[in-house]
Design a protein around this motif. Structure first.
Motif, PDB file in Angstrom:
ATOM      1  N   LEU A  39      58.857 -71.118 -45.158  1.00 39.95           N
ATOM      2  CA  LEU A  39      58.520 -71.102 -43.741  1.00 39.95           C
ATOM      3  C   LEU A  39      59.524 -71.974 -43.002  1.00 39.95           C
ATOM      4  O   LEU A  39      59.859 -73.069 -43.463  1.00 39.95           O
ATOM      5  CB  LEU A  39      57.109 -71.648 -43.484  1.00 39.95           C
ATOM      6  CG  LEU A  39      55.941 -70.861 -44.059  1.00 39.95           C
ATOM      7  CD1 LEU A  39      55.527 -71.438 -45.417  1.00 39.95           C
ATOM      8  CD2 LEU A  39      54.755 -70.882 -43.111  1.00 39.95           C
ATOM      9  N   GLN A  40      59.981 -71.483 -41.872  1.00 40.68           N
ATOM     10  CA  GLN A  40      60.891 -72.293 -41.082  1.00 40.68           C
ATOM     11  C   GLN A  40      60.158 -73.547 -40.629  1.00 40.68           C
ATOM     12  O   GLN A  40      59.010 -73.486 -40.189  1.00 40.68           O
ATOM     13  CB  GLN A  40      61.418 -71.507 -39.889  1.00 40.68           C
ATOM     14  CG  GLN A  40      62.547 -72.225 -39.171  1.00 40.68           C
ATOM     15  CD  GLN A  40      63.553 -71.294 -38.554  1.00 40.68           C
ATOM     16  OE1 GLN A  40      63.936 -70.301 -39.150  1.00 40.68           O
ATOM     17  NE2 GLN A  40      63.991 -71.611 -37.348  1.00 40.68           N
ATOM     18  N   GLN A  45      55.406 -80.077 -38.048  1.00 40.09           N
ATOM     19  CA  GLN A  45      53.991 -79.713 -38.139  1.00 40.09           C
ATOM     20  C   GLN A  45      53.754 -78.205 -38.079  1.00 40.09           C
ATOM     21  O   GLN A  45      52.642 -77.745 -38.373  1.00 40.09           O
ATOM     22  CB  GLN A  45      53.211 -80.394 -37.012  1.00 40.09           C
ATOM     23  CG  GLN A  45      53.216 -81.915 -37.087  1.00 40.09           C
ATOM     24  CD  GLN A  45      52.471 -82.451 -38.297  1.00 40.09           C
ATOM     25  OE1 GLN A  45      51.281 -82.209 -38.473  1.00 40.09           O
ATOM     26  NE2 GLN A  45      53.170 -83.188 -39.151  1.00 40.09           N
ATOM     27  N   GLU A  46      54.762 -77.428 -37.726  1.00 35.08           N
ATOM     28  CA  GLU A  46      54.551 -75.999 -37.481  1.00 35.08           C
ATOM     29  C   GLU A  46      54.101 -75.205 -38.716  1.00 35.08           C
ATOM     30  O   GLU A  46      53.294 -74.283 -38.595  1.00 35.08           O
ATOM     31  CB  GLU A  46      55.803 -75.369 -36.874  1.00 35.08           C
ATOM     32  CG  GLU A  46      56.196 -75.950 -35.522  1.00 35.08           C
ATOM     33  CD  GLU A  46      55.115 -75.792 -34.464  1.00 35.08           C
ATOM     34  OE1 GLU A  46      54.712 -74.652 -34.173  1.00 35.08           O
ATOM     35  OE2 GLU A  46      54.668 -76.828 -33.932  1.00 35.08           O
ATOM     36  N   PRO A  47      54.593 -75.504 -39.931  1.00 37.74           N
ATOM     37  CA  PRO A  47      54.134 -74.718 -41.081  1.00 37.74           C
ATOM     38  C   PRO A  47      52.622 -74.772 -41.295  1.00 37.74           C
ATOM     39  O   PRO A  47      52.046 -73.838 -41.863  1.00 37.74           O
ATOM     40  CB  PRO A  47      54.890 -75.339 -42.259  1.00 37.74           C
ATOM     41  CG  PRO A  47      56.141 -75.891 -41.653  1.00 37.74           C
ATOM     42  CD  PRO A  47      55.695 -76.419 -40.319  1.00 37.74           C
ATOM     43  N   ASP A 282      58.563 -68.888 -36.078  1.00 34.84           N
ATOM     44  CA  ASP A 282      57.991 -68.218 -37.242  1.00 34.84           C
ATOM     45  C   ASP A 282      58.917 -67.099 -37.711  1.00 34.84           C
ATOM     46  O   ASP A 282      59.446 -66.318 -36.908  1.00 34.84           O
ATOM     47  CB  ASP A 282      56.618 -67.640 -36.901  1.00 34.84           C
ATOM     48  CG  ASP A 282      55.840 -67.260 -38.153  1.00 34.84           C
ATOM     49  OD1 ASP A 282      54.958 -68.036 -38.549  1.00 34.84           O
ATOM     50  OD2 ASP A 282      56.118 -66.185 -38.731  1.00 34.84           O
ATOM     51  N   ASN A 283      59.097 -67.010 -39.032  1.00 35.16           N
ATOM     52  CA  ASN A 283      59.995 -66.002 -39.582  1.00 35.16           C
ATOM     53  C   ASN A 283      59.487 -64.582 -39.403  1.00 35.16           C
ATOM     54  O   ASN A 283      60.254 -63.632 -39.599  1.00 35.16           O
ATOM     55  CB  ASN A 283      60.248 -66.275 -41.066  1.00 35.16           C
ATOM     56  CG  ASN A 283      61.343 -67.301 -41.280  1.00 35.16           C
ATOM     57  OD1 ASN A 283      62.215 -67.466 -40.446  1.00 35.16           O
ATOM     58  ND2 ASN A 283      61.287 -68.007 -42.396  1.00 35.16           N
TER      59      ASN A 283
END
Length: 369
Positions: A39-40, A45-47, A282-283
């Motif tokens: 995950l990028q 904190q985004e993942p 997000d990928n």
């Protein structure tokens, strides 16, 4: 030979299913990170939000534990961006990305690094970061004592490419902040990266072949241009040629050839897609050259600006932010009454997740005219 044409909605549903966004998966976080090819994670904190949207009953402490236990790492990899990947994938994939990482570095800093022996810089950086973590600017200041004509910032950026590094906790732990301190990947994991695979007598590229198959399993059906957009690598033509007989082929409505692994899900295009909140970068959106299966051209530029997206019926329909536990949704397209209700319900669940149950508040702005 007749080749099946897949419309935009069919491609949308196939990718959503593989990304665990049609239905949340009952999977451990480690398995999900592996399946997704990472995950990028340049925003630390985004993942967590990305996995919350994809996994049933996701506990953020599980992902934090994986970071502390060194089973997942945060490192520069695909597209020279920070990705959260499994330790095994970091070790296996890094050497295959070295040339791309260097090319992208020099694409920005070629003039600044023109007089620098990159081999000597790599050796100095590796020695500096072999044991003690350091931020890249701090490492750059130390290295500037030897290369005083080069900006410390540039030297630090260069070392992050020339030496496989990982960003160490508390950076990336749930609810914690920390400097982007890095240490050698080999030190952190106790094993050096796998060496580049020598080309075999028939052009084998085992790491490249694994990347192709893993990408298609998580993002397919897709074109080689999409694979290149996700990985940053130059299309992996030799690897694609090696595995082509194991793949199936389709066409999209533009006539592009799309490749896929045979047994991956391709749901009915009419399958309902629930509202899902995606984190920044997000990928799902960034992992394609042709992003039309998810996002309108008018909003494509938002995908590289760190905008967090809301999917309605599988497509980007709004952006979202969170401040003081309140999730605010800004529609990009007109919402129906049912859309607003569904977005509100999912948004309240997200607010509860992000706040540890302290907030269930959502505001939804007016739809654009």
């Amino acid at each position: 030979m007749c080749v099946t044409v897949l419309g935009t909605r069919a491609l949308n549903r196939a990718a959503l299913a593989r990304q665990f966004l049609l239905e949340r998966a009952e999977l451990p976080a480690l398995d999900a990170v592996a399946h997704l090819g990472g995950l990028q994670a340049q925003e630390p904190q985004e993942p967590f939000a990305g996995l919350w949207s994809r996994l049933a009953g996701f506990d953020p402490a599980e992902l934090s534990a994986l970071l502390v236990e060194r089973r997942v790492v945060r490192t520069h990899l695909m597209r020279r961006t920070v990705h959260l990947v499994t330790a095994d994938d970091a070790l296996a994939w890094r050497s295959r990305h070295d040339a791309m990482l260097l090319q992208r570095l020099l694409g920005v800093y070629r003039a600044e690094l023109a007089g620098v022996d990159l081999g000597a810089l790599a050796e100095a950086g590796r020695e500096l970061l072999a044991q003690e973590p350091s931020t890249l600017p701090a490492a750059g200041r130390v290295l500037a004592e030897r290369w005083p004509d080069v900006s410390p910032r540039v030297l630090g950026e260069a070392v992050s490419v020339l030496v496989p590094l990982v960003q160490v906790p508390p950076r990336g732990l749930w609810g914690q902040a920390g400097p982007a301190s890095s240490v050698a990947l080999a030190t952190w994991l106790g094993r050096a990266c796998d060496p580049p695979s020598p080309e075999g007598p028939e052009g084998e590229d085992p790491v490249g072949e694994d990347l192709v198959l893993r990408y298609l399993a998580a993002f397919g059906p897709a074109a080689t241009a999409d694979l290149r957009a996700w990985s940053g690598l130059a299309g992996l033509p030799r690897a694609v040629a090696r595995v082509r007989e194991r793949l199936v082929a389709f066409r999209d409505e533009r006539g592009r050839e799309l490749l896929d692994v045979p047994d991956a899900p391709r749901p009915d295009p009419g399958s309902p897609a629930p509202v899902r909140f995606l984190p920044a970068f997000d990928n799902l959106v960034l992992g394609y050259d042709d992003r039309s299966r998810f996002i309108d051209d008018a909003h494509r530029g938002l995908s590289v600006a760190g905008t967090r997206f809301v999917l309605v019926d599988g497509r980007v329909a709004a952006s979202w932010t969170v401040v003081d536990g309140v999730v605010t949704v800004t529609p990009l397209v007109r919402f129906s009454r049912a859309d607003r209700q569904d977005v509100g319900e999912e948004g309240r669940a997200l607010a509860a997740f992000l706040s540890g149950g302290a907030s269930h508040r959502v505001t939804i702005a007016a739809s654009p005219r």
